[in-house]
Design a protein around this motif. Structure first.
Motif, short mmCIF file in Angstrom:
data_model
loop_
_atom_site.label_atom_id
_atom_site.label_comp_id
_atom_site.label_asym_id
_atom_site.label_seq_id
_atom_site.Cartn_x
_atom_site.Cartn_y
_atom_site.Cartn_z
N TYR A 190 -1.79 3.90 4.61
CA TYR A 190 -1.40 3.23 3.26
C TYR A 190 -0.78 4.10 2.48
N GLY A 191 -1.80 5.03 1.99
CA GLY A 191 -1.41 5.97 1.14
C GLY A 191 -0.53 7.17 1.44
N ARG A 196 7.16 -0.94 2.24
CA ARG A 196 7.76 -1.94 1.61
C ARG A 196 6.65 -2.74 0.87
N ARG A 197 6.80 -3.34 -0.10
CA ARG A 197 5.84 -4.18 -0.86
C ARG A 197 6.19 -5.49 -1.21
N LYS A 202 1.49 -6.36 -2.08
CA LYS A 202 0.56 -6.22 -0.73
C LYS A 202 1.75 -5.40 0.11
N VAL A 203 1.37 -4.52 0.95
CA VAL A 203 2.18 -3.93 2.11
C VAL A 203 1.72 -4.43 3.42
N PHE A 204 2.76 -4.25 4.16
CA PHE A 204 2.61 -4.66 5.73
C PHE A 204 3.09 -3.65 6.89
N PRO A 205 2.44 -2.70 6.79
CA PRO A 205 2.96 -1.35 7.77
C PRO A 205 3.59 -1.91 9.30
#
Length: 700
Positions: A190-191, A196-197, A202-205
């Motif tokens: 995540y870091g 995209r947020r 929230k992020v959805f890798p």
């Protein structure tokens, strides 16, 4: 090796690769669909429907994902003339299969994904670079440094594909198959990348990742397979925009008994190729087939568990200096606490650290495993997909029934470890104990089985509950013996208090084709479930066995009540008459009285409870539409049958059946099973299971 360390999973042998034909066929079909989708996108097809297809397998540790993918091209070459022959039935598919056999496979491990040097922290660039890096490594040439590559290479799909083909020396018309392994690595990044947020941050890798693959899928003759396990995997297939990537969820099949035989015969000790694993473990009196059956029962055919179990058995046998002489010796070893605990150690961490929501899901999955209830996963991932995710997150296994339908499988080495979890409810302990008795390969769907299982567990929980309930009061009113038992009973142990005697073959709705057990089978059932030394029940080809057997033991004295439950009628249009009821009574009460109760008349009693949803009119009329108990010495004149001493026959009317099985649940079961005895469980969804579970827990 010290004796206390006998169950050490040392890596002592080289596992043989076992063919998995069904999985090969499924993946090949889906790669062909991707090829057809490209034709639609380029206007070479008239179809208005298109999605880009990627085989995707989120799966538990040890299911054989990596081994399968690495060996996929070898497998399609091996099966092209046999199991894949039907796939290549038309010219288009045959042409595709012929080209696929000559394709090149590029394996990419996402655990090697590194943050890019440039400040933009682009996941797309990192994935592109990793693919090129793996291609260079494959041919043994150095790769351009990341900074230099970023500054000189234009980041476009067509450029990447051209570069890969150049490095691997393959022409533009040859297929390139890229396998992305360990997709779960994205959970830990995540870091490291600018994902995209959403509006709430929230992020959805996974969406970002499949968006990148969508762009690459548009390039000709390029294919992908994505595999990997992931904690909290919640892919909703919502790639940002444009034609969506269609993820086909692949559940690798567990190994069968014959597969395990092949595995044992192909596996050799490391550094000593001449020594096969099966030759070390098996003696002349203990066959490889017997060993395979024992391993199947313990591991459920999960490749990772199987490999770990075989390693442990090898270490034990080599330390002892002799192979197993009998199957019972091997089974005894595999049921030891140390073996089960160490064997399952890497697999069960998700359950032991579950939150409250996961505990509820675990309870539902236990019921699905015990009752053999499958669940569906559609490509669009509907609201029930949380079960699919829960199986992955908890380290359980899915047994594929068909393309979109799965069965929950809980290997017995898991069950032994779950039993020690301190937060388990009495319901979950009973479910686990019952699963421990189940043969692992008896997957089938039957309304009879679900109904019988619910009846058994409701009875056990009601009779052991410290909360007063109407049904327990009813039984105490009907039966003097129940009243003397001074309920509630002690906390039940599943082995002692529940034993379904259903068999793995389907039975008709009217139960007329239920198997009649032979003397030795009855002897085993009664001995294991009721802890008696010896019981012989004569064979009568025209009679049937009770569906459930359990025992109650008074908490204040040694009085024992043997209970048989006959679930008759269900939802069949045929009503159950006196002849059916008496047939059950003769089959169960008479031999139990003659060969067990007569030896200890002051301590042992026996009862048969007939649970019917369809009593004949003459039966209902004679009972006065009320439940009835026929005690020792009472006669049923219409059938010339007298209840043996120390025995009772309880017949529940339909109203009291609805008290035993909540009317809403009963109606739900009837809707789910209205059409066939082997339903697709389309209406037997999570909501009904939650209601069943809630009704169970209400008695604890």
């Amino acid at each position: 090796m010290m004796f206390g360390d006998k169950w050490v999973p040392r890596d002592t042998f080289k596992p043989g690769f076992v063919d998995r034909e069904e999985d090969v066929y499924r993946v090949t079909e889906e790669l062909y669909e991707l090829q057809e989708s490209r034709k639609q996108l380029s206007g070479r097809s008239n179809s208005s429907y298109y999605r880009l297809t990627i085989p995707f397998s989120p799966h538990m540790f040890g299911s054989g994902k990596t081994t399968f993918c690495v060996n996929y091209l070898e497998l399609i070459r091996r099966f092209s003339e046999t199991s894949l022959a039907s796939f290549a039935s038309n010219s288009s598919k045959k042409e595709f299969l012929d080209k696929l056999k000559t394709s090149t496979l590029l394996y990419v491990d996402l655990r090697d994904l590194e943050q890019t040097d440039p400040e933009e922290r682009s996941l797309k660039w990192a994935i592109y670079y990793l693919m090129v890096k793996n291609a260079c490594s494959r041919i043994g040439v150095p790769v351009m440094r990341k900074r230099q590559a970023f500054e000189t290479v234009e980041m476009e799909p067509s450029n990447l594909v051209a570069l890969l083909r150049d490095k691997l020396n393959i022409p533009t018309n040859q297929y390139l198959l890229v396998v992305f392994d360990e997709i779960g690595a994205l959970d830990e990044s995540y870091g490291e990348f600018d994902f995209r947020r959403t509006q709430n941050g929230k992020v959805f890798p996974y969406n970002d990742f499949f968006r990148i693959l969508w762009e690459l899928c548009l390039e000709d003759n390029l294919f992908f397979i994505v595999v990997g396990k992931s904690e909290g995997l919640r892919i909703k297939n919502s790639v940002a925009f444009g034609p969506r990537v269609l993820l086909h969820f692949i559940s690798l099949s567990p190994l069968s008994s014959s597969n395990i035989v092949e595995f044992l015969e192909k596996s050799h000790l490391k550094g000593q190729v001449q020594y096969r694993v099966c030759d070390i473990l098996c003696s002349s009196s203990f066959s490889v087939n017997e060993l395979a059956e024992a391993l199947l029962g313990s591991t459920g055919g999960v490749p990772g568990l199987l490999t770990r179990a075989v390693n442990m058995l090898l270490n034990f046998v080599q330390t002892r200096g002799q192979p197993f002489m009998l199957k019972d010796q091997c089974l005894s070893c595999m049921t030891e606490d140390g073996f089960q605990r160490i064997c399952a150690e890497p697999f069960i961490q998700h359950i032991s650290t579950s939150d409250e929501d996961k505990k509820t899901e675990f309870g539902i999955l236990l019921m699905m495993a015990l009752f053999h209830i499958p669940f569906k996963v559609y490509d669009e991932l509907n609201s029930e997909s949380y079960l699919f995710d829960a199986v992955n997150e908890m380290g359980l296994y899915r047994y594929p029934i068909d393309q979109d339908t799965f069965q929950v499988l809980i290997p017995k080495v898991f069950v032994g470890n779950f039993e020690y979890l301190s937060y388990l409810s009495l319901l979950e302990k009973i479910l686990l104990g019952s699963l421990k008795l189940e043969p692992v390969d008896s997957f089938f769907s039957s309304k009879c089985r679900v109904f019988e299982g619910i009846v058994a567990i409701r009875l056990i929980l009601m009779l052991s509950s410290k909360v007063r309930n109407e049904f327990r009061e009813l039984l105490c009113q009907l039966s003097a013996v129940f009243k003397e038992m001074k309920l509630p009973i002690r906390e039940p142990l599943p082995l002692d208090y529940m034993r379904s005697v259903g068999v793995s073959e389907s039975r008709s709705e009217s139960n007329k084709k239920q198997k009649t057990y032979e003397s030795n089978e009855w002897n085993k059932i009664i001995h294991e479930a009721l802890c008696f030394d010896k019981v012989y029940i004569p064979v009568d080809i025209n009679s049937h066995s009770p569906d459930i057997i359990f025992k109650l033991q008074s908490p204040v004295d040694s009085k024992v009540l043997i209970v048989g439950v006959a679930c008759k009628g269900r939802w069949n249009s045929e009503r159950i008459g006196w002849s059916d009821i008496i047939e059950e009574a003769k089959k169960f009460l008479v031999p139990i009285h003659d060969q067990v109760l007569s030896n200890a008349p002051d301590k042992n009693h026996c009862m048969l409870i007939v649970v019917s949803t369809k009593l004949a009119f003459n039966v209902s009329r004679e009972l006065g539409d009320q439940s009835r108990c026929y005690s020792s010495g009472m006669s049923i004149e219409s059938e010339s049958f007298t209840i043996p001493s120390n025995c009772e026959l309880v017949i529940l009317c339909e109203r009291d059946v609805e008290m035993l099985i909540d009317k809403e649940i009963l109606n739900g079961l009837e809707r789910a099973f209205s059409s066939t005895d082997r339903p697709l469980f389309g209406d037997f969804g999570p909501d009904l299971l939650r209601r069943v579970r809630h009704s169970f827990l209400s008695w604890q």
